[in-house]
Design a protein around this motif. Structure first.
Motif, PDB file in Angstrom:
ATOM      1  N   ILE A  50      -0.246  -4.515 -12.074  1.00 40.06           N
ATOM      2  CA  ILE A  50      -0.077  -4.366 -10.638  1.00 40.06           C
ATOM      3  C   ILE A  50       1.212  -3.590 -10.391  1.00 40.06           C
ATOM      4  N   SER A  51       1.152  -2.633  -9.500  1.00 37.66           N
ATOM      5  CA  SER A  51       2.295  -1.767  -9.226  1.00 37.66           C
ATOM      6  C   SER A  51       3.155  -2.350  -8.117  1.00 37.66           C
ATOM      7  N   LEU A  52       4.473  -2.229  -8.265  1.00 36.04           N
ATOM      8  CA  LEU A  52       5.404  -2.709  -7.247  1.00 36.04           C
ATOM      9  C   LEU A  52       5.452  -1.721  -6.096  1.00 36.04           C
ATOM     10  N   ARG A  53       5.271  -2.199  -4.895  1.00 32.26           N
ATOM     11  CA  ARG A  53       5.354  -1.380  -3.689  1.00 32.26           C
ATOM     12  C   ARG A  53       6.431  -1.977  -2.775  1.00 32.26           C
ATOM     13  N   PRO A  54       7.691  -1.577  -2.964  1.00 32.16           N
ATOM     14  CA  PRO A  54       8.803  -2.190  -2.229  1.00 32.16           C
ATOM     15  C   PRO A  54       8.701  -1.960  -0.724  1.00 32.16           C
ATOM     16  N   VAL A  55       9.040  -2.980   0.030  1.00 32.38           N
ATOM     17  CA  VAL A  55       9.136  -2.884   1.487  1.00 32.38           C
ATOM     18  C   VAL A  55      10.593  -3.208   1.858  1.00 32.38           C
ATOM     19  N   PRO A  56      11.333  -2.280   2.453  1.00 37.54           N
ATOM     20  CA  PRO A  56      12.773  -2.476   2.698  1.00 37.54           C
ATOM     21  C   PRO A  56      13.049  -3.368   3.906  1.00 37.54           C
ATOM     22  N   ILE A  57      12.594  -4.608   3.844  1.00 33.25           N
ATOM     23  CA  ILE A  57      12.793  -5.540   4.950  1.00 33.25           C
ATOM     24  C   ILE A  57      14.286  -5.818   5.174  1.00 33.25           C
ATOM     25  N   VAL A  58      15.027  -6.066   4.105  1.00 32.12           N
ATOM     26  CA  VAL A  58      16.445  -6.401   4.251  1.00 32.12           C
ATOM     27  C   VAL A  58      17.195  -5.233   4.885  1.00 32.12           C
ATOM     28  N   SER A  59      16.886  -4.016   4.454  1.00 36.90           N
ATOM     29  CA  SER A  59      17.542  -2.848   5.041  1.00 36.90           C
ATOM     30  C   SER A  59      17.199  -2.716   6.521  1.00 36.90           C
ATOM     31  N   ILE A 231      10.821 -10.930  -0.120  1.00 40.60           N
ATOM     32  CA  ILE A 231      10.040 -11.121  -1.342  1.00 40.60           C
ATOM     33  C   ILE A 231       8.550 -11.215  -1.018  1.00 40.60           C
ATOM     34  N   GLY A 232       8.223 -12.033  -0.028  1.00 42.08           N
ATOM     35  CA  GLY A 232       6.819 -12.247   0.313  1.00 42.08           C
ATOM     36  C   GLY A 232       6.126 -10.975   0.788  1.00 42.08           C
ATOM     37  N   THR A 233       6.824 -10.174   1.596  1.00 43.80           N
ATOM     38  CA  THR A 233       6.205  -8.950   2.118  1.00 43.80           C
ATOM     39  C   THR A 233       5.966  -7.936   1.008  1.00 43.80           C
ATOM     40  N   THR A 234       6.933  -7.778   0.128  1.00 42.98           N
ATOM     41  CA  THR A 234       6.777  -6.825  -0.976  1.00 42.98           C
ATOM     42  C   THR A 234       5.631  -7.245  -1.899  1.00 42.98           C
ATOM     43  N   ILE A 235       5.549  -8.546  -2.206  1.00 43.01           N
ATOM     44  CA  ILE A 235       4.463  -9.029  -3.060  1.00 43.01           C
ATOM     45  C   ILE A 235       3.112  -8.823  -2.370  1.00 43.01           C
ATOM     46  N   ALA A 236       3.052  -9.118  -1.070  1.00 42.64           N
ATOM     47  CA  ALA A 236       1.783  -8.990  -0.350  1.00 42.64           C
ATOM     48  C   ALA A 236       1.319  -7.542  -0.290  1.00 42.64           C
ATOM     49  N   VAL A 237       2.227  -6.621   0.019  1.00 45.85           N
ATOM     50  CA  VAL A 237       1.849  -5.208   0.101  1.00 45.85           C
ATOM     51  C   VAL A 237       1.444  -4.678  -1.273  1.00 45.85           C
ATOM     52  N   SER A 238       2.148  -5.102  -2.307  1.00 45.00           N
ATOM     53  CA  SER A 238       1.777  -4.692  -3.667  1.00 45.00           C
ATOM     54  C   SER A 238       0.393  -5.224  -4.020  1.00 45.00           C
ATOM     55  N   ASP A 239       0.109  -6.453  -3.617  1.00 44.90           N
ATOM     56  CA  ASP A 239      -1.187  -7.060  -3.902  1.00 44.90           C
ATOM     57  C   ASP A 239      -2.304  -6.346  -3.146  1.00 44.90           C
ATOM     58  N   ILE A 240      -2.049  -5.993  -1.882  1.00 46.01           N
ATOM     59  CA  ILE A 240      -3.060  -5.282  -1.090  1.00 46.01           C
ATOM     60  C   ILE A 240      -3.374  -3.929  -1.710  1.00 46.01           C
ATOM     61  N   GLU A 241      -2.349  -3.217  -2.116  1.00 47.90           N
ATOM     62  CA  GLU A 241      -2.575  -1.916  -2.754  1.00 47.90           C
ATOM     63  C   GLU A 241      -3.366  -2.077  -4.046  1.00 47.90           C
ATOM     64  N   HIS A 242      -3.079  -3.153  -4.781  1.00 48.84           N
ATOM     65  CA  HIS A 242      -3.792  -3.429  -6.027  1.00 48.84           C
ATOM     66  C   HIS A 242      -5.263  -3.727  -5.749  1.00 48.84           C
TER      67      HIS A 242
END
Length: 459
Positions: A50-59, A231-242
């Motif tokens: 599964i590929s990591l798809r970072p979402v810059p929520i903190v930024s 953490i949750g948003t990045t994991i969810a978006v990565s999972d959706i793309e997968h």
């Protein structure tokens, strides 16, 4: 009713987990998502990569909430005389204090506590460095005193040596009498001057906290909600793309007698060939089937999660999700908590600016008379959305006429300059307008009247 002991007890918190979380949220603030790879592998177990798809929520949250120093504020130093005040303002400008304060504010959004040191520099400057909880340790004698300057000892994690891509970190120690950097050899290098004794009469650090910590600890917990939503948003978006990558493409299907035998000589992709054996002597049938992964529900769940976080974190509606306010009045109600949080933050940083000014005056270039302490007044200039130019000018004219505001104060706020400089600009601009008006006096510059006369209106 049961009896619960509240005295004669010892409380402990997991210091390592606290520092790990502090480090992780600081990495995310800086755009480093390397820690997310481990988070992803712990939650999603799969043979497929599964590929990591970072979402810059903190930024995004950092930029939405840390807005006080985006535009340069206006400061007035009192109680030290005009020449000393201007000299101190020059130290602030040369030392890029506003840039350091912007970073401090951004860190505070995620960390909830920051410690700041001020070091002497060259060229009439000081160096301001800020530290997150994973970078400091506070020891206090009086555990009910919230002022960091009253701590007995503060140890900071500072970089000492670099070798290629590796950096060695050591410690810098501050007490009420001493300030030194400890080398791996055990030698102590003075922070101020040539002696580790600083003679400042106080612990030369300042601290700021977005909220009070639990009794007994100076640093409150970090913004755990922000870390977990990131953490949750990045994991969810990565999972959706997968899911989409593996399920949205067409599946090739071969059916009929002898399908399995025929498939051995066929190549198919992108993943696999679906085979269904059938009875009879019918011909082989080939088709492409499309699955329908329910990613819309997944996306809707993420949207709801972000909207809830947005609501309780005093973010402007629509910063992370679609604003729920439909009418203008509804949107205004949504912004009430944002405005309240902005006022709380102003008060917090106004107090911090006073502490910082006293420390800069104490350790920076000598510009103050002995025994004098600067008092600083800060006026912030938040970036505002563009408004109707004509209506804005009319409203300001009314405020000027009623004494609610003045042209000098308005220019000072809008352009982020001192009142004295603003006054000079207003006078110069009025003189320029007067010269222009005199040169064009013989000309018809009233465009609206000219247009009216041409249309048979005003005489």
């Amino acid at each position: 009713m049961g009896y619960y002991r509240i005295f004669d007890e010892t409380e402990a918190r997991d210091g390592q987990s606290f520092r790990d979380d502090s480090l992780q949220v600081e990495e995310l603030r800086l755009g480093d998502f390397s820690s997310m790879i481990n988070e992803l592998s712990q939650l999603i177990k799969s043979n497929d990569n599964i590929s990591l798809r970072p979402v810059p929520i903190v930024s995004g949250v950092r930029e939405a909430l840390a807005r006080l120093y985006v535009k340069r504020p206006t400061r007035t130093f009192r109680g030290i005389g005009g020449p000393a005040g201007r000299a101190l303002a020059e130290i602030y400008k040369r030392s890029k204090i506003d840039r350091a304060l912007l970073e401090i504010h951004q860190k505070l959004v995620a960390q909830n506590s920051v410690i700041v040191e001020v070091l002497p520099s060259t060229g009439g400057r000081v160096h301001v460095a800020s530290y997150c909880p994973f970078e400091f340790e506070v020891e206090r004698g009086n555990l009910t005193n919230a002022e960091i300057s009253d701590a007995t000892r503060v140890t900071l994690r500072v970089p000492l040596q670099q070798s290629g891509d590796s950096v060695y970190f050591g410690r810098r120690v501050y007490t009420r009498e001493l300030a030194y950097t400890e080398l791996p050899s055990g030698d102590r290098i003075p922070v101020f001057g040539d002696d580790i004794a600083h003679n400042l009469g106080r612990l030369p650090l300042v601290g700021i906290r977005a909220t009070d910590g639990r009794k007994g600890w100076w640093a409150p917990p970090i913004n755990e909600a922000l870390l977990q939503i990131a953490i949750g948003t990045t994991i969810a978006v990565s999972d959706i793309e997968h899911i989409c990558r593996n399920q949205c493409h067409g599946r090739q299907v071969l059916t009929g007698a002898g399908a399995r035998s025929a498939a051995r000589s066929m190549r198919s992709g992108p993943r696999e060939l679906w085979i269904f054996e059938s009875d009879g002597d019918g011909n082989l049938d080939f088709d492409i089937k499309h699955t329908k992964p329910e990613v819309e529900k997944y996306l809707k769940a993420i949207e709801g999660m972000l909207e809830m976080f947005e609501r309780f974190s005093h973010l402007t509606p629509g910063s992370l999700s679609k604003s729920s306010g439909i009418t203008g009045a509804a949107k205004d109600r949504e912004r009430v908590s944002v405005l309240e949080e902005s006022e709380r933050t102003r008060t917090l940083f106004e107090d911090f600016e006073q502490d910082l000014a006293e420390l800069i005056a104490a350790v920076g270039p000598s510009v103050l008379a002995a025994g004098t302490v600067p008092e600083v007044d800060v006026r912030y200039h938040l970036v505002q959305a563009p408004d109707n130019t004509l209506q804005g000018a009319q409203a300001r004219a009314i405020d000027f006429a009623q004494g609610i505001d003045s042209a000098v104060e308005y220019v000072s706020r809008a352009e982020g300059i001192q009142a004295k400089d603003a006054q000079e600009r207003v006078v110069r601009r009025l003189e320029m307008f007067k010269d222009w008006a005199e040169k064009t006096q013989a000309q018809d510059i009233q465009g609206m009247d000219k247009t009216a006369r041409a249309q048979g209106g005003a005489p």
